[in-house]
Design a protein around this motif. Sequence first.
Motif, PDB file in Angstrom:
ATOM      1  N   SER A  50       0.493  15.734  25.628  1.00 37.28           N
ATOM      2  CA  SER A  50       0.744  17.119  25.220  1.00 37.28           C
ATOM      3  C   SER A  50       2.196  17.414  24.882  1.00 37.28           C
ATOM      4  CB  SER A  50       0.310  18.073  26.342  1.00 37.28           C
ATOM      5  OG  SER A  50      -1.059  17.906  26.647  1.00 37.28           O
ATOM      6  N   LYS A  51       3.131  16.715  25.493  1.00 34.40           N
ATOM      7  CA  LYS A  51       4.544  17.042  25.311  1.00 34.40           C
ATOM      8  C   LYS A  51       5.382  15.771  25.323  1.00 34.40           C
ATOM      9  CE  LYS A  51       8.188  19.892  25.317  1.00 34.40           C
ATOM     10  NZ  LYS A  51       8.437  20.941  24.310  1.00 34.40           N
ATOM     11  N   LEU A  52       6.230  15.624  24.290  1.00 37.40           N
ATOM     12  CA  LEU A  52       7.156  14.497  24.197  1.00 37.40           C
ATOM     13  C   LEU A  52       8.571  15.050  24.081  1.00 37.40           C
ATOM     14  CD1 LEU A  52       7.908  11.473  23.729  1.00 37.40           C
ATOM     15  CD2 LEU A  52       7.502  11.882  21.292  1.00 37.40           C
ATOM     16  N   ILE A  53       9.444  14.630  24.986  1.00 35.98           N
ATOM     17  CA  ILE A  53      10.851  15.030  24.947  1.00 35.98           C
ATOM     18  C   ILE A  53      11.705  13.775  24.856  1.00 35.98           C
ATOM     19  CG2 ILE A  53      12.717  16.247  26.135  1.00 35.98           C
ATOM     20  CD1 ILE A  53      10.582  17.839  27.655  1.00 35.98           C
ATOM     21  N   ILE A  54      12.484  13.673  23.797  1.00 32.43           N
ATOM     22  CA  ILE A  54      13.381  12.532  23.609  1.00 32.43           C
ATOM     23  C   ILE A  54      14.797  13.008  23.908  1.00 32.43           C
ATOM     24  CG2 ILE A  54      14.300  10.852  21.960  1.00 32.43           C
ATOM     25  CD1 ILE A  54      11.633  11.220  20.401  1.00 32.43           C
ATOM     26  N   ILE A  55      15.481  12.298  24.800  1.00 28.40           N
ATOM     27  CA  ILE A  55      16.857  12.645  25.153  1.00 28.40           C
ATOM     28  C   ILE A  55      17.752  11.499  24.699  1.00 28.40           C
ATOM     29  CG2 ILE A  55      18.439  13.193  27.036  1.00 28.40           C
ATOM     30  CD1 ILE A  55      16.070  14.311  28.574  1.00 28.40           C
ATOM     31  N   GLY A  56      18.621  11.785  23.749  1.00 32.36           N
ATOM     32  CA  GLY A  56      19.456  10.728  23.210  1.00 32.36           C
ATOM     33  C   GLY A  56      20.582  11.262  22.348  1.00 32.36           C
ATOM     34  N   ASP A  57      21.532  10.400  22.080  1.00 31.75           N
ATOM     35  CA  ASP A  57      22.683  10.746  21.243  1.00 31.75           C
ATOM     36  C   ASP A  57      22.367  10.400  19.796  1.00 31.75           C
ATOM     37  OD1 ASP A  57      25.347  11.439  20.527  1.00 31.75           O
ATOM     38  OD2 ASP A  57      25.869   9.306  20.555  1.00 31.75           O
ATOM     39  N   SER A  58      22.069  11.400  18.993  1.00 24.97           N
ATOM     40  CA  SER A  58      21.653  11.140  17.611  1.00 24.97           C
ATOM     41  C   SER A  58      22.778  10.527  16.786  1.00 24.97           C
ATOM     42  CB  SER A  58      21.154  12.427  16.953  1.00 24.97           C
ATOM     43  OG  SER A  58      22.173  13.404  16.910  1.00 24.97           O
ATOM     44  N   ASP A  59      24.046  10.810  17.147  1.00 22.35           N
ATOM     45  CA  ASP A  59      25.155  10.206  16.400  1.00 22.35           C
ATOM     46  C   ASP A  59      25.111   8.686  16.502  1.00 22.35           C
ATOM     47  OD1 ASP A  59      26.050  12.675  15.680  1.00 22.35           O
ATOM     48  OD2 ASP A  59      27.600  12.799  17.230  1.00 22.35           O
ATOM     49  N   THR A  60      24.761   8.185  17.682  1.00 23.58           N
ATOM     50  CA  THR A  60      24.650   6.730  17.875  1.00 23.58           C
ATOM     51  C   THR A  60      23.364   6.191  17.266  1.00 23.58           C
ATOM     52  OG1 THR A  60      25.906   6.840  19.943  1.00 23.58           O
ATOM     53  CG2 THR A  60      24.547   4.883  19.598  1.00 23.58           C
ATOM     54  N   LEU A  61      22.236   6.827  17.603  1.00 22.08           N
ATOM     55  CA  LEU A  61      20.929   6.293  17.245  1.00 22.08           C
ATOM     56  C   LEU A  61      20.614   6.425  15.761  1.00 22.08           C
ATOM     57  CD1 LEU A  61      18.984   7.749  20.298  1.00 22.08           C
ATOM     58  CD2 LEU A  61      19.658   5.367  19.971  1.00 22.08           C
ATOM     59  N   SER A  62      21.075   7.498  15.131  1.00 22.97           N
ATOM     60  CA  SER A  62      20.658   7.781  13.754  1.00 22.97           C
ATOM     61  C   SER A  62      21.312   6.878  12.719  1.00 22.97           C
ATOM     62  CB  SER A  62      20.925   9.247  13.401  1.00 22.97           C
ATOM     63  OG  SER A  62      20.072  10.092  14.138  1.00 22.97           O
ATOM     64  N   ARG A  63      22.171   5.974  13.148  1.00 26.08           N
ATOM     65  CA  ARG A  63      22.697   4.992  12.194  1.00 26.08           C
ATOM     66  C   ARG A  63      21.635   3.958  11.832  1.00 26.08           C
ATOM     67  NH1 ARG A  63      29.006   4.048  14.113  1.00 26.08           N
ATOM     68  NH2 ARG A  63      29.255   6.097  15.110  1.00 26.08           N
ATOM     69  N   HIS A  64      20.565   3.923  12.649  1.00 22.20           N
ATOM     70  CA  HIS A  64      19.423   3.069  12.314  1.00 22.20           C
ATOM     71  C   HIS A  64      18.385   3.935  11.594  1.00 22.20           C
ATOM     72  CE1 HIS A  64      15.831   0.591  12.735  1.00 22.20           C
ATOM     73  NE2 HIS A  64      16.596  -0.412  13.130  1.00 22.20           N
ATOM     74  N   PRO A  65      17.823   3.447  10.488  1.00 27.42           N
ATOM     75  CA  PRO A  65      16.909   4.289   9.689  1.00 27.42           C
ATOM     76  C   PRO A  65      15.695   4.790  10.455  1.00 27.42           C
ATOM     77  CG  PRO A  65      16.885   1.992   8.935  1.00 27.42           C
ATOM     78  CD  PRO A  65      18.051   2.136   9.851  1.00 27.42           C
ATOM     79  N   PHE A  66      15.177   4.004  11.393  1.00 24.35           N
ATOM     80  CA  PHE A  66      14.010   4.431  12.161  1.00 24.35           C
ATOM     81  C   PHE A  66      14.335   5.671  12.979  1.00 24.35           C
ATOM     82  CE2 PHE A  66      11.730   4.468  16.226  1.00 24.35           C
ATOM     83  CZ  PHE A  66      10.408   4.366  15.823  1.00 24.35           C
ATOM     84  N   TYR A  67      15.442   5.635  13.717  1.00 23.74           N
ATOM     85  CA  TYR A  67      15.788   6.752  14.589  1.00 23.74           C
ATOM     86  C   TYR A  67      16.278   7.952  13.780  1.00 23.74           C
ATOM     87  CZ  TYR A  67      15.112   3.401  18.279  1.00 23.74           C
ATOM     88  OH  TYR A  67      14.548   2.467  19.116  1.00 23.74           O
TER      89      TYR A  67
END
Length: 631
Positions: free
Chosen positions: A601-618
């Motif tokens: 019912s609920k998904l919460i992702i906790i992460g640093d998008s500046d680091t992770l978003s350099r990969h196309p998947f994230y």
Amino acid sequence: MKQHRLIEVERDYERDELRRLSQVDGAIRKTRRGECWWPVAVGAQRYNSLNQLTVEVRRDATLAEVDHNFEPGKAVMFFQVTGLDDIRYFDFAATVSLVDGDRMLVAVPDEEAAGRLRRADRVGVQLSFDETTYRLMLGALERVMRAPSDSRLAQLRNTFYGRREPEWFAFDGPSLPWLNATQQQAVAMVLRAKDVAVVHGPPGTGKTTTLVEAIGETLRRENQVLVCAQSNMAVDWIAEQLADRGIAVLRVGNPSRVTDRMLGLTYERQYEAHPDYPQLWAMRQALRQLRSARHKTEGAHQKIERLSSRITELEVRIHDSVFNNARVIACTLAGSGNRVLEGTRFGTLFIDEAAQALEAACWIAIAKAHRVVLAGDHCQLPPTVKTLDALKGGLGLTLMERIVGTCPTAVTMLGVQYRMNEQILAFSNRWFYHDRVQSDPSVRHRSILDLDSPVEWIETKDDVESNKGVECDTSVPFRETGEQTGRGGVGRFNEAEAQLTIAVAEQYVERIGAARLRDEGIDIGIISPYRAQVHHLRHLVKLSKTLKPLRRAITVATVDGFQGQERDVIIISMVRQNEHGDIGFLRDLRRMNVAITRARSKLIIIGDSDTLSRHPFYRALHDHVNSINNS
């Protein structure tokens, strides 16, 4: 065969690495890494039904939250810590017989070894290198390579490698109206396959349900089948589902789920329950007493010989009776090489979670079967490969993936999922399954709270005040920010993110209400890809005034620990936070597919998008979550 060389590379690496770590690392560090229990209390000893002497060991209660890698069948060695951290190993080999929480039964060579353990202090037990599985895999590959061209093994090999087209029986499948159309198609394909069938089951699509139906229908046509999986946990799960259907299951090898129900399925327990077993036990005891006598007369030698012969006859009779009463033999792939299965043949072999199994391990069981059914999802957890050279060489390519490529006509995919809100599924469905999975209407809009977004991304910041007013009640002050290396250089963790993760969990529990959570059985999973972070999160859960009373409803584990499981709420702590965009093994996207598809019912992702978003998947995942919440 290339596989043979790569397995040897993997074996040599594991042997050398374990030897190096055993020499360099102290007991405390090995315990933190999950490869050691220290200190342990050595308890009672007893002979099991296989006539092995076992001793009970218990680890310190303070280590209860530390993950470990001990499993039934694994080789171990005992040691004693002398001085500050000087380790002296006992000169005998041992094998894990049973693991039950903080308790293990370990098979030892003899009573002299058991006595030495009981007399020693500051005793520990650690994993040791065991070539048995590697020997079984290498032997299986050699049999495949040398199989005569007219043998069934060679025919299967040629089919799997695309040199021979799979063949089919021509008949209509059974009517199973309680299954959906894709599940019925999968069962029909399994029954019609002369050589091989692959059931591809994306998350929540009822793979286990379909496989149980396929096994049941196969047993209408065959007397007995072999059911295998890579891990003990996966074998236990399918064995329990089959037993719930009233199918007689014999579990070869020790289960990882130590319940009365699971133990009742094991070879050992059924062997002990046989009416002739008390007689066998008495004869074995008498034989041990005769052999231990200091002075043996000529008559004693003759008694020993006669008694040994009678014991062998009785063992064979009990063994045959136990096997003949079973419709399903269930074991791990390596367990199919167990001596109790020596010489057995099966019409059909079912391999569950086949996408997590090394190809060489599959061949151990395939050698015992006429046809093969593989079930799993090659878009979820891959097999464990420890060496980069072996991984680059292709050891990670599973037999299931190979067959998907060479025999597409033998593959059927389940297409309706019954687990999660469709917006939780949407990203994985697009990225991994080409939008071929539909959500059943019963779960399409699944939720716990009204007007609640099913997916959120919460940024990791230097303090929680910038995160939507989330407040932490753990009373643990913030220290370092960003990712750090775990104690003793083991793993990675992110303390500020861990505290933020707990704060988010607390806030969501308060929104649901603790009473409602208990009354309705709502459960929460907190996942991190890194074991060091998982350990830290478990510690913080204990400190939380909100979460501690609800710990039965909260599971904190690695991605691998959640394979095959689901929870109402899933919170993922991504850990990685650095200036270089280094995400380490988060590049293994199949693991992340598992993590984000555990939520109902609920998904919460906790992460640093500046680091992770350099990969196309994230970057695509982050954009997907934002699009849901900004629409």
